[in-house]
Design a protein around this motif. Structure first.
Motif, PDB file in Angstrom:
ATOM      1  N   MET A   1      22.394 -62.978   8.572  1.00  0.00           N
ATOM      2  CA  MET A   1      22.192 -63.383   7.201  1.00  0.00           C
ATOM      3  C   MET A   1      21.507 -62.240   6.465  1.00  0.00           C
ATOM      4  O   MET A   1      20.550 -61.662   6.960  1.00  0.00           O
ATOM      5  CB  MET A   1      21.318 -64.642   7.156  1.00  0.00           C
ATOM      6  N   ASN A   2      21.975 -61.948   5.297  1.00  0.00           N
ATOM      7  CA  ASN A   2      21.368 -60.948   4.445  1.00  0.00           C
ATOM      8  C   ASN A   2      21.615 -61.370   2.998  1.00  0.00           C
ATOM      9  O   ASN A   2      22.628 -61.023   2.405  1.00  0.00           O
ATOM     10  CB  ASN A   2      21.939 -59.562   4.728  1.00  0.00           C
ATOM     11  N   ILE A   3      20.668 -62.115   2.449  1.00  0.00           N
ATOM     12  CA  ILE A   3      20.793 -62.641   1.096  1.00  0.00           C
ATOM     13  C   ILE A   3      19.726 -61.995   0.227  1.00  0.00           C
ATOM     14  O   ILE A   3      18.547 -62.003   0.573  1.00  0.00           O
ATOM     15  CB  ILE A   3      20.630 -64.173   1.080  1.00  0.00           C
ATOM     16  N   SER A   4      20.147 -61.442  -0.886  1.00  0.00           N
ATOM     17  CA  SER A   4      19.213 -60.840  -1.847  1.00  0.00           C
ATOM     18  C   SER A   4      19.367 -61.532  -3.181  1.00  0.00           C
ATOM     19  O   SER A   4      20.482 -61.836  -3.612  1.00  0.00           O
ATOM     20  CB  SER A   4      19.492 -59.353  -2.015  1.00  0.00           C
ATOM     21  N   PRO A 133      13.741 -69.517  -6.263  1.00  0.00           N
ATOM     22  CA  PRO A 133      14.788 -70.213  -7.014  1.00  0.00           C
ATOM     23  C   PRO A 133      16.171 -69.845  -6.479  1.00  0.00           C
ATOM     24  O   PRO A 133      16.439 -68.689  -6.166  1.00  0.00           O
ATOM     25  CB  PRO A 133      14.619 -69.720  -8.448  1.00  0.00           C
ATOM     26  N   LYS A 134      17.032 -70.832  -6.393  1.00  0.00           N
ATOM     27  CA  LYS A 134      18.374 -70.589  -5.862  1.00  0.00           C
ATOM     28  C   LYS A 134      19.399 -70.369  -6.965  1.00  0.00           C
ATOM     29  O   LYS A 134      20.576 -70.186  -6.677  1.00  0.00           O
ATOM     30  CB  LYS A 134      18.785 -71.776  -4.988  1.00  0.00           C
ATOM     31  N   ARG A 135      18.959 -70.333  -8.221  1.00  0.00           N
ATOM     32  CA  ARG A 135      19.904 -70.212  -9.336  1.00  0.00           C
ATOM     33  C   ARG A 135      20.665 -68.897  -9.335  1.00  0.00           C
ATOM     34  O   ARG A 135      21.764 -68.817  -9.845  1.00  0.00           O
ATOM     35  CB  ARG A 135      19.180 -70.410 -10.658  1.00  0.00           C
ATOM     36  N   GLY A 136      20.108 -67.836  -8.750  1.00  0.00           N
ATOM     37  CA  GLY A 136      20.771 -66.540  -8.728  1.00  0.00           C
ATOM     38  C   GLY A 136      21.660 -66.339  -7.513  1.00  0.00           C
ATOM     39  O   GLY A 136      22.266 -65.280  -7.356  1.00  0.00           O
ATOM     40  N   MET A 137      21.763 -67.346  -6.660  1.00  0.00           N
ATOM     41  CA  MET A 137      22.583 -67.214  -5.449  1.00  0.00           C
ATOM     42  C   MET A 137      23.984 -67.774  -5.688  1.00  0.00           C
ATOM     43  O   MET A 137      24.156 -68.731  -6.441  1.00  0.00           O
ATOM     44  CB  MET A 137      21.937 -67.987  -4.289  1.00  0.00           C
ATOM     45  N   THR A 138      24.937 -67.176  -5.024  1.00  0.00           N
ATOM     46  CA  THR A 138      26.310 -67.682  -5.098  1.00  0.00           C
ATOM     47  C   THR A 138      26.425 -68.920  -4.214  1.00  0.00           C
ATOM     48  O   THR A 138      25.555 -69.190  -3.379  1.00  0.00           O
ATOM     49  CB  THR A 138      27.316 -66.623  -4.622  1.00  0.00           C
TER      50      THR A 138
END
Length: 177
Positions: A1-4, A133-138
């Motif tokens: 996993m690599n989420i930015s 916040p998860k709003r910027g995640m796809t």
């Protein structure tokens, strides 16, 4: 996993995260406040005016802290969180960067990790947490994060001792003092 992801915290976001992240504690405090106020009214009716006044004042103080006090605390915290915050979630650790602060904490050092539709809550102890916040995640990143958190919560054991936390101020990293 690599989420930015990166975001700028708003007052509404920080207030909502504070209310959601401390939900249980706030619920207990609301019950205490209501009990104090109702006991104060009952004691006043029974003629015990000094104890009634103390109960009413304590209830009013708790109610103030739950409403206006929360907003005041969020305003103070918002001043510290000014600027863009960058969060990187990897299989090994969580890295948070914002102006003047760089923090990296391994997943095993978090006491609890909770996924919410709006936020990812990373608890270091019962009162200290980071809300991402998860709003910027796809949608793909959100699914990957949900699977990771489910696996993490199913296999991790709470550490026996407090987690060592590495916090590096920007001035220390660059050598400026």
């Amino acid at each position: 996993m690599n989420i930015s992801t990166s975001y700028q915290v708003s007052f509404a976001d920080l207030l909502r995260a504070s209310q959601l992240g401390l939900r249980r504690r706030r619920r207990v405090l609301w019950i205490c406040a209501i009990a104090l106020v109702s006991d104060g009214v009952l004691l006043f009716a029974l003629g015990n005016h000094p104890l009634a006044a103390a109960a009413l004042l304590a209830g009013a103080f708790v109610l103030h802290q739950l409403t206006l006090g929360t907003r005041k605390g969020v305003r103070r915290a918002l001043a510290e969180a000014a600027g863009t915050t960058e969060v990187e979630l990897t299989d090994d650790a969580v890295t948070v960067r914002r102006p003047g602060l760089h923090t990296e904490i391994a997943w095993r050092h978090y006491r609890k990790v909770v996924e919410d539709p709006e936020f990812l809550f990373l608890y270091i102890n019962r009162l200290t947490f980071t809300a991402v916040p998860k709003r910027g995640m796809t949608s793909g990143q959100k699914r990957e994060l949900a699977a990771f958190v489910a696996a993490l919560n199913g296999t991790t054991v709470r550490p026996r001792r407090p987690a060592p936390i590495r916090v590096t101020a920007a001035a220390e990293r660059t050598g400026n003092r």
